[in-house]
Motif scaffolding. Structure first.
Motif, PDB file in Angstrom:
ATOM      1  N   ASP A 173      -1.762  47.224  84.726  1.00 22.14           N
ATOM      2  CA  ASP A 173      -1.758  48.359  85.670  1.00 22.14           C
ATOM      3  C   ASP A 173      -3.179  48.745  86.080  1.00 22.14           C
ATOM      4  O   ASP A 173      -3.409  49.158  87.224  1.00 22.14           O
ATOM      5  N   ASP A 174      -4.123  48.605  85.143  1.00 27.72           N
ATOM      6  CA  ASP A 174      -5.526  48.898  85.472  1.00 27.72           C
ATOM      7  C   ASP A 174      -6.062  47.875  86.472  1.00 27.72           C
ATOM      8  O   ASP A 174      -6.759  48.224  87.428  1.00 27.72           O
ATOM      9  N   ILE A 175      -5.724  46.616  86.235  1.00 29.97           N
ATOM     10  CA  ILE A 175      -6.150  45.549  87.155  1.00 29.97           C
ATOM     11  C   ILE A 175      -5.614  45.822  88.567  1.00 29.97           C
ATOM     12  O   ILE A 175      -6.341  45.756  89.556  1.00 29.97           O
ATOM     13  N   VAL A 176      -4.332  46.166  88.623  1.00 28.48           N
ATOM     14  CA  VAL A 176      -3.679  46.386  89.924  1.00 28.48           C
ATOM     15  C   VAL A 176      -4.314  47.572  90.657  1.00 28.48           C
ATOM     16  O   VAL A 176      -4.547  47.510  91.869  1.00 28.48           O
ATOM     17  N   GLU A 177      -4.613  48.634  89.928  1.00 23.14           N
ATOM     18  CA  GLU A 177      -5.272  49.797  90.544  1.00 23.14           C
ATOM     19  C   GLU A 177      -6.624  49.383  91.131  1.00 23.14           C
ATOM     20  O   GLU A 177      -6.983  49.764  92.246  1.00 23.14           O
ATOM     21  N   GLY A 178      -7.351  48.574  90.371  1.00 23.84           N
ATOM     22  CA  GLY A 178      -8.647  48.085  90.862  1.00 23.84           C
ATOM     23  C   GLY A 178      -8.488  47.235  92.112  1.00 23.84           C
ATOM     24  O   GLY A 178      -9.203  47.422  93.109  1.00 23.84           O
ATOM     25  N   ARG A 201      -7.657  49.282  95.237  1.00 25.92           N
ATOM     26  CA  ARG A 201      -8.825  49.974  95.820  1.00 25.92           C
ATOM     27  C   ARG A 201      -9.731  49.003  96.569  1.00 25.92           C
ATOM     28  O   ARG A 201     -10.243  49.316  97.639  1.00 25.92           O
ATOM     29  N   VAL A 202      -9.924  47.824  95.990  1.00 25.20           N
ATOM     30  CA  VAL A 202     -10.814  46.829  96.598  1.00 25.20           C
ATOM     31  C   VAL A 202     -10.265  46.343  97.943  1.00 25.20           C
ATOM     32  O   VAL A 202     -11.008  46.214  98.919  1.00 25.20           O
ATOM     33  N   ILE A 203      -8.951  46.099  97.993  1.00 25.94           N
ATOM     34  CA  ILE A 203      -8.311  45.604  99.226  1.00 25.94           C
ATOM     35  C   ILE A 203      -8.692  46.461 100.431  1.00 25.94           C
ATOM     36  O   ILE A 203      -8.925  45.969 101.522  1.00 25.94           O
ATOM     37  N   GLN A 204      -8.750  47.785 100.189  1.00 23.86           N
ATOM     38  CA  GLN A 204      -8.911  48.730 101.301  1.00 23.86           C
ATOM     39  C   GLN A 204     -10.339  48.839 101.825  1.00 23.86           C
ATOM     40  O   GLN A 204     -10.562  49.421 102.885  1.00 23.86           O
ATOM     41  N   VAL A 205     -11.286  48.276 101.082  1.00 20.03           N
ATOM     42  CA  VAL A 205     -12.687  48.428 101.509  1.00 20.03           C
ATOM     43  C   VAL A 205     -13.386  47.065 101.572  1.00 20.03           C
ATOM     44  O   VAL A 205     -13.983  46.609 100.602  1.00 20.03           O
ATOM     45  N   PRO A 206     -13.300  46.399 102.723  1.00 26.26           N
ATOM     46  CA  PRO A 206     -13.948  45.087 102.837  1.00 26.26           C
ATOM     47  C   PRO A 206     -15.468  45.236 102.912  1.00 26.26           C
ATOM     48  O   PRO A 206     -15.971  46.282 103.345  1.00 26.26           O
ATOM     49  N   PRO A 207     -16.208  44.208 102.494  1.00 31.16           N
ATOM     50  CA  PRO A 207     -17.656  44.243 102.681  1.00 31.16           C
ATOM     51  C   PRO A 207     -17.972  44.370 104.171  1.00 31.16           C
ATOM     52  O   PRO A 207     -17.243  43.835 105.015  1.00 31.16           O
ATOM     53  N   GLU A 208     -19.054  45.061 104.472  1.00 28.32           N
ATOM     54  CA  GLU A 208     -19.387  45.391 105.862  1.00 28.32           C
ATOM     55  C   GLU A 208     -19.891  44.172 106.629  1.00 28.32           C
ATOM     56  O   GLU A 208     -20.655  43.366 106.104  1.00 28.32           O
ATOM     57  N   LYS A 209     -19.444  44.075 107.867  1.00 32.04           N
ATOM     58  CA  LYS A 209     -19.981  43.027 108.753  1.00 32.04           C
ATOM     59  C   LYS A 209     -21.262  43.562 109.394  1.00 32.04           C
ATOM     60  O   LYS A 209     -21.245  44.619 110.019  1.00 32.04           O
TER      61      LYS A 209
END
Length: 362
Positions: free
Chosen positions: A245-250, A253-261
């Motif tokens: 569940d901790d992995i999934v939460e992480g 969160r990551v999915i929603q914030v891609p590295p900036e172009k």
């Protein structure tokens, strides 16, 4: 970091959807967002008991019915099938790609290298190519590619905790080499085609309906049959166990914030590319782990109260491809996403033991 992606009305391609992390991520996304569309793909191979994968898929089906405003589509197939991947991209036009499909397991890679090349290299290449062509003819294309890497890329690094700034040029298994290759391939595609990509180095993920090839699961099966469990490196191993569940939460969160172009001084794209450790940041000694685990197996009535653990434990030397310690420096994940795993080992093992009792009707 760039603007946050709102996941409502987005289409997510999730590979390895019947896998341990994939299933839990699908469930979490369906529960968390209105009108999210998940396309799951998995080849349902028999590397381990397929009935567990079937059970996981049934859980997603059930959850999807409870959230009719969203949709769940499952495709049985392999990411190594380029024609299939191209067809999925053409038909569904995913906004986000989460690649969790991979042949897992360090030891299996020593005896069955072919499947690792097929899934982890050719499969990943097919996804990168599909992401690249998703921008053809001015299309919006894929907004973020998130993919599973592994703590095994650190190989026999002596410095702990493992930091993503460390050099990782000494893999001790083919599995680790394929995961490091994924990071290199993603970097090249991010640079050449401006594809925002984030790699996640997972550290020893465990929990209910996990992978039977993982030590805690195998221990349970063996103890139930009255067999002896082998504890490697004479118990002097430490693992950064991370509850699913901790992995999934992480990951969520990551999915929603891609590295900036953005462009560099030369006017060319700076690769929108990141790699993070995602672990518990506190390694547990294997003997302590086994001790807590046996208590929880007894508590869940998987094993009888008078079970003689000492008679079923054997301390043995290290095995090929293994490392003595895994320990994640997760400061970057904390800084960028405000996220730190919080499930204690006892709570996590308790949930596994309770699931095991029900699933196997012990």
């Amino acid at each position: 970091m760039s603007e946050k992606i709102e996941l409502e009305n987005k289409t997510v391609l999730l590979t390895g959807a019947a896998g341990f992390i994939g299933t839990n991520l699908a469930l979490e996304l369906l529960k968390s967002y209105q009108a999210i569309h998940i396309i799951g793909i998995d080849n349902l191979n028999d590397y381990y008991d397929v009935s567990i994968k079937d059970w996981r898929l049934a859980e997603i089906e059930k959850c999807a019915k409870e959230h009719p405003e969203s949709s769940w589509t499952f495709i049985k197939g392999s990411i190594a099938d380029k024609a299939l991947i191209d067809k999925i991209f053409e038909e569904y036009k995913p906004d986000i790609v989460v690649n969790l499909a991979a042949q897992a397991g360090v030891r299996y890679s020593i005896t069955n290298p072919d499947v690792y090349i097929e899934s982890n290299l050719i499969g990943f290449y097919n996804l990168l190519e599909a992401c690249r062509h998703s921008y053809d003819n001015g299309a919006k294309g894929v907004e973020h590619l998130v993919y599973a890497s592994s703590s095994s890329v650190y190989g026999s690094n002596k410095k702990v905790p493992y930091s993503t700034d460390d050099r990782v040029d000494n893999p001790v298994s083919l599995y680790a080499a394929t995961k490091k290759s994924n990071e290199l391939m993603a970097h090249a595609y991010s640079k050449l085609y401006n594809i925002p990509s984030t790699g996640l180095r997972f550290f020893t993920v465990y929990g209910p309906a996990g992978r039977p090839d993982m030590a805690y699961f195998g221990f349970t099966n063996k103890l139930l049959k009255g067999e002896t469990i082998q504890i490697f490196n004479y118990g002097n191993c430490k693992r950064d166990f991370t509850y699913v569940d901790d992995i999934v939460e992480g990951v969520k969160r990551v999915i929603q914030v891609p590295p900036e172009k953005k462009n560099g001084e030369d006017g060319l794209p700076v690769p929108p590319y990141k790699v993070y450790n995602i672990g518990n940041n506190q390694p547990e000694n294997l003997l302590d782990f086994v001790d807590i685990f046996q208590q929880e197996l007894i508590r869940a009535k998987v094993l009888p109260e008078d079970y003689d653990f000492e008679a079923h434990k054997e301390l043995v030397p290290m095995q090929p491809g293994d490392v003595p310690i895994t320990y994640a420096d997760t400061s970057a994940l904390e800084a960028d996403f405000g996220f730190k795993p919080s499930t204690s080992l006892r709570d996590g093992l308790r949930k596994f033991a309770e699931w095991y009792k029900v699933f196997y009707q012990v």
